[in-house]
Design a protein around this motif. Structure first.
Motif, PDB file in Angstrom:
ATOM      1  N   PHE D 164       0.846  -1.190   0.000  1.00 13.85           N
ATOM      2  CA  PHE D 164       0.000   0.000   0.000  1.00 13.85           C
ATOM      3  C   PHE D 164       0.879   1.236   0.000  1.00 13.85           C
ATOM      4  CE2 PHE D 164       0.373  -1.370   4.416  1.00 13.85           C
ATOM      5  CZ  PHE D 164       0.652  -0.215   5.115  1.00 13.85           C
ATOM      6  N   THR D 257      -1.767  -5.681   5.997  1.00 11.37           N
ATOM      7  CA  THR D 257      -2.228  -4.503   5.246  1.00 11.37           C
ATOM      8  C   THR D 257      -3.203  -3.694   6.108  1.00 11.37           C
ATOM      9  OG1 THR D 257      -1.969  -5.656   3.139  1.00 11.37           O
ATOM     10  CG2 THR D 257      -3.442  -3.747   3.171  1.00 11.37           C
ATOM     11  N   ALA D 275      -3.261   1.563  -3.174  1.00 12.16           N
ATOM     12  CA  ALA D 275      -2.476   0.351  -3.398  1.00 12.16           C
ATOM     13  C   ALA D 275      -2.013   0.323  -4.840  1.00 12.16           C
ATOM     14  CB  ALA D 275      -3.312  -0.894  -3.084  1.00 12.16           C
TER      15      ALA D 275
END
Lengths: 293, 293, 293, 293
Positions: D164, D257, D275
């Protein structure tokens, strides 16, 4: 004036005389010298609420200490000689002698004024005199071998309250600039930052709570900028940090102020750097930022 | 008995009741939470010469704190409730509120006994109530934004003076074993080691200097082993360290004693591990090493 | 001869010429300069199994770097110029340029031999020339702003394989002495310890497994001392560590060997310090311990 | 969607299968386990220019390792099994076995696919089998005692390239958010960030230099935002960092994440988190941010 794009206000820091003592703490390695130094200088941010002000001045390599071991130099500051002595005695006795492998040495051997820190009675008669690196010490048998220490320390009339304020467009910017400042000040001998970074500024007394000796200095608070008439927070500033410096002489305060401001000014997002004073009537020392830079 | 080749004496640690308070300090990152925690728990090795005993209990991940930021849990211990409250107030006011980005939360929300730590008057009327993670806090405008904190903390009757002694064939062996012990004890909740490693043991009073309230315990000093009749230092031992543990309950002292001894016993060169007591007449708590292991 | 009670054998270290390159890595703070330096010098203990040898030479204050930010000086060593260049290119490209806020500068501006490290093509035409602190650099736009770097680095014929062995009565003693040695060597410019502490010594080839190019040097293994006829492990020694030093010139090897041995000799429990060689026929450099001390 | 005032784009990370191996490294203390782990996982940011990708997964307390000593779990990733095995062999041989007091254990005992890492021939016949904590190990005599290690390691088909992007209004804001993200990801088992923070993004090939396989991704460069037509940098963003995550399974990528984004979003001055993908045609794994949060 501007420095690296940051406005430096034409202001001065107002500071005060304070008695100061430097102690060199050595140990079997840097880790344990640092551990003892940290414990001995804890609970010592501000003389207002703490018993004294104290902090780490610098790390010393094994070539720079009397016993050829790694060391840390610490500085203690207090308003009076008696208070200073009391605190050095207590902190060396409780937080250094008790720590693994430590030894202590006078960090101001040339100072005329001196204090006694007699720890050797703790040896209960088993203690004895021992010369280490030309220093006259006492060796006291303890559990991990011998604690070794000088017992007479020089003190000098130093200065407390050197300062500058870093104003940033956001908290991360201001905080990384404050970190850069104290990292740079570590390189300057003769001074230390007891906090090391101050996030809350005070004014004397209170407007609302008469029983309070000191309260937040609303003029420096970004979150209530719109509610305070004479705010000193420029538009677009969301965080302010103060670096407070105690030094053994004027030169140390000047050089650390300069080094700290230069380092802070290189961090992106800093808007303004200024200094704090009380109008100039209280403290005999004045450190003007423009003159220093 | 033996553990990993180390003799564990059939002895017990004698410990004492002490009031205890846990404070959770959070910050923008672990570094600054740790910095505040270190400053707030400094000059606090032993209640004999320091204002209180204090230390870091454990690190908390951002998922474990009320405001979802990294944190450090610290424990304060004092003989009396009044002294405990006074020290928590002073240390949070001077060493936590003043530090960058901090917040504080009650670490004993289920405790019945409670103390007030009213810092919000510092806000001089600009402070306001704010709920964070289900906790009722005060937000105080300061220079770097807002300090946020709960003002009512649980306290419990804990225990001070849990201990064990590590005796090694050399200073490095004993020191690495002591380091291993405190590293293991960090994993145990509900306790802390205020020193964290004790290099000098005391006895009450003095044989030679009548004005001294406490002096070196010569029975545990390897360097004068041959001069002390009732020495407790076995032949071949050159260094002894004591691990002193304060805990919130008996379980914490037991578990940390066990974990610390197991870790220490794995370091090469450890000869013997024992515990310290005063004959059993002074302290109401007894922690027998063989029972614990 | 003896030093602080430790026997220093009359032996010499046999060392070899190696090409060497110094790179100064700066960043927004010491933490990130160190992170980049650590990544760039990893997997580089020994040229036998690693692509090169590399390590941190020293930390640099913001006053000591071309861009006035905190820095770390790293040294790379390889047998051939081509291999050295290839490794410096790869490691700066993958492990420094990719790291937050970094810049790199030539650490040997006076060297006659030079290598190109052309990273600016990564800029795909957006790069441009920029002068920083009198250095001609390329600025390459990247995600966190600009990466800035010199692209021509001095290299010198240095020396790999300076060494000494620390033999201790136990593993903790030998390990703390090795730690003290490398802590002291950090203070010496012009050298680095790539391992930094070596726990396993090798001999060329094998007695049992003919397919092995190198195997454990049983003469230095305390645990099988009784099974090896020509053991070099004295009685009572339970652990041996080797400090391997790569330096930019003979002076750096000598000074670091001296500083490292002095520091190691002060740790309790060290029996003997010696050096390693191959009889003197392989390496053109000989560093005799007695001459150095 | 918004999280703590930060815009989270409706994007997905595109990731790729990669073989993965976990090794548990223990030592006499955390410091030396970490040192070995750091050396063994250095020069391993990206498989593009480094021999493999590697990083520290987590610290293990002495209660969590086979030999009851402090440890560090490291993860290695490579595209092929052969490359993975070669790198694990080299890095354990050169960077772990050679380090003080280390031992290594299989970190994936339940995996069906396995690789041999036969280091015991180094013992030249002095090695022997030894059981530690229920693991079948080889003990190899070396200078500081014995190196102990398992020689058969589980491997699994993991995932490389979870990612990300953090976009901040200034470099300090973005950097502190990236630091917060990786601090949080350390708490998640089964993954690691090899860089750990990526400051420079790449695109495949080059518009200007045809010989370059990869060049700066100008669409993510704030300093040339005005020159790039299809810039992905929003107005007011001055710094972008990418967090790249390799994990042993989809769950580890998802959880890390999530944890990383939540932590980053709490830092002041973050504008947008998104992302990176290649349109979805290259990588079989897709991690959609909105689904994960």
């Amino acid at each position: 004036m501007e420095l690296n794009g940051v406005i430096i206000e034409d202001e001065y820091a107002e500071a005060f005389p304070n008695w100061s003592c430097r102690v060199i703490i050595t140990a079997i390695n840097e880790k344990w010298a640092y551990q003892a130094a940290t414990e001995a200088t804890g609970f010592a941010t501000s003389a207002i609420g703490c018993p004294c002000e104290a902090g780490i001045e610098m790390f010393l390599s094994s070539e720079e200490t009397p016993d050829g071991r790694p060391g840390v130099a610490v500085l203690f500051f207090a308003g009076g000689k008696k208070k200073l002595k009391e605190q050095v005695v207590e902190r060396l006795a409780e937080c250094v002698l008790t720590q693994p492998t430590t030894a202590v040495f006078d960090g101001m051997p040339d100072a005329e004024e001196r204090i006694d820190v007699k720890l050797h009675f703790f040896g209960d008669g088993f203690e004895y005199k021992k010369e280490i690196g030309g220093r006259s010490c006492w060796a006291i048998p303890i559990m991990n071998g011998e604690y070794v220490g000088e017992e007479n320390f020089g003190i000098v009339k130093g200065i407390a309250g050197g300062n500058f304020f870093i104003m940033g467009e956001s908290q991360p910017c201001a905080l990384m600039a404050a970190e850069a400042a104290i990292e740079a000040i570590y390189e300057v001998p003769g001074c230390m930052c007891s906090f090391p970074v101050v996030a809350s500024g005070s004014k004397v007394g209170s407007n609302k709570y008469k029983f309070m000796p000191a309260t937040t200095n609303e003029k420096y608070c970004p979150s209530i900028r719109d509610k305070v008439e004479e705010t000193k927070v420029p538009e677009g500033v969301q965080a302010v940090y103060e670096i407070v410096i105690d030094g053994v002489d004027e030169e140390a305060i000047k050089e650390s102020t300069r080094a700290g401001i230069v380092a802070a000014s290189k961090i992106p997002g800093i808007k303004l750097i200024t200094a704090g004073n009380f109008g100039g009537n209280l403290g005999p020392y004045k450190f003007n930022l423009h003159e220093i830079l």
